[in-house]
Design a protein around this motif. Sequence first.
Motif, PDB file in Angstrom:
ATOM      1  N   GLU A 298      -7.251  25.734   3.737  1.00 21.08           N
ATOM      2  CA  GLU A 298      -6.212  25.422   4.719  1.00 21.08           C
ATOM      3  C   GLU A 298      -5.458  24.188   4.253  1.00 21.08           C
ATOM      4  O   GLU A 298      -6.069  23.189   3.850  1.00 21.08           O
ATOM      5  CB  GLU A 298      -6.833  25.168   6.090  1.00 21.08           C
TER       6      GLU A 298
ATOM      7  N   LYS B 178       3.526  29.190   3.756  1.00 21.21           N
ATOM      8  CA  LYS B 178       2.244  28.501   3.925  1.00 21.21           C
ATOM      9  C   LYS B 178       1.084  29.476   3.724  1.00 21.21           C
ATOM     10  O   LYS B 178       0.076  29.139   3.090  1.00 21.21           O
ATOM     11  CB  LYS B 178       2.182  27.881   5.326  1.00 21.21           C
ATOM     12  N   GLU B 179       1.243  30.671   4.257  1.00 24.23           N
ATOM     13  CA  GLU B 179       0.176  31.667   4.160  1.00 24.23           C
ATOM     14  C   GLU B 179      -0.088  32.046   2.703  1.00 24.23           C
ATOM     15  O   GLU B 179      -1.248  32.217   2.287  1.00 24.23           O
ATOM     16  CB  GLU B 179       0.556  32.911   4.969  1.00 24.23           C
TER      17      GLU B 179
ATOM     18  N   LYS C 113      -2.018  21.343   4.837  1.00 23.97           N
ATOM     19  CA  LYS C 113      -1.348  20.610   5.911  1.00 23.97           C
ATOM     20  C   LYS C 113       0.152  20.902   5.914  1.00 23.97           C
ATOM     21  O   LYS C 113       0.721  21.310   4.903  1.00 23.97           O
ATOM     22  CB  LYS C 113      -1.565  19.104   5.738  1.00 23.97           C
TER      23      LYS C 113
ATOM     24  N   GLU D 257      -1.971  29.102   1.018  1.00 20.67           N
ATOM     25  CA  GLU D 257      -3.373  29.025   1.444  1.00 20.67           C
ATOM     26  C   GLU D 257      -4.212  30.124   0.805  1.00 20.67           C
ATOM     27  O   GLU D 257      -5.374  29.898   0.435  1.00 20.67           O
ATOM     28  CB  GLU D 257      -3.452  29.086   2.967  1.00 20.67           C
TER      29      GLU D 257
END
Length: 349
Positions: free
Chosen positions: A212, A202-203, A214, A206
């Motif tokens: 950001e 996820k990082e 979901k 992003e």
Amino acid sequence: MTKIFNIDPNDFEESELREGASILNKGGTVAFPTETVYGIGANALKEEAVKKIFQAKGRPSDNPLIVHIAHQDQLKELAKDINENAKLLIEKFWPGPLTIILNKTEKVPNCTTGGLNTVAIRMPSHRMARQLIGMSKVPVAAPSANISGKPSPTKGKHVVKDLENRVDGIICGGDVQIGLESTVIDATGEVPTILRPGGVTKEEIEEALNMEIKVDPAIEGYFKKDLTPKSPGMKYTHYSPEAQVVMVIGHLEDTTKKIRELKKEAVSQGKKVGIMCTDETKDKYDGLVYSMGSRKKISTIALNMFHVLRLFDETDVDMIFAEGIESTHLGSAIMNRMTKAAGYNIIKC
């Protein structure tokens, strides 16, 4: 009869893949290695070919498949209305372990997408996989090459055990490089949503999108049975060995103590117990103990986790007590798979 091809992933000729590619082109099924796990492939645009995947795996028909491509030129026959976020993800992470959900074209049959109007697409970075797909001249639908619900295969011998005489061909091309299935992200909306954690974190996403994103709540818990899954791994039990798995999470010292207590209790009840741990704690247990890898190098745990689950299937254990790990970065994908392998049977200490 299944034709088995033993090919060195580090030293192979295009001619060695020709027969496998021909099987795919003609509507057959071939299992092959990718950088994530082994997949069982068939022509994603031919309904009868895709149905053979579901039959071989015993996979529910509403569970969508990931379509694998060799080059971006294949996108136009599979997807439409590709937005800027999706284009950025393609530019940053393809080829690689990221599956992107896009709006599908009419060419993609409903059986490939589980009846959805979207299609999941990935371009693997594994050289053999991408070359095989390119030589087949068709986009290849390819879920993990295992019996549905069982641990995903990370070695050729895992595939042979599960799928010999269920598929037309198996390419045994060495061990995979990551050991976890790809991250799946829905890029059809204004804000992308991760539906399954995997090799791309996820990082990292992003950072690439500078926004950001979901995370679907189903990653953290049960998927509602009356809903149609948009991604593989959302709805059904997955990755389970024959024995019951219980995952124990908490501070490491508390976790090891609790597992020893649980083992003692289970043994007193006449059960045969295995323990699934890490290099840092393996000396704290006795009996049948398998380490997944080191907490200091989380990628080793990702690579070995499914293999260790399969090792327990070669024993006669009734229960497996497994250590949890920190659920950050790649750890979130590992814990997602472990949670499903345990059937959400988790003890917190």
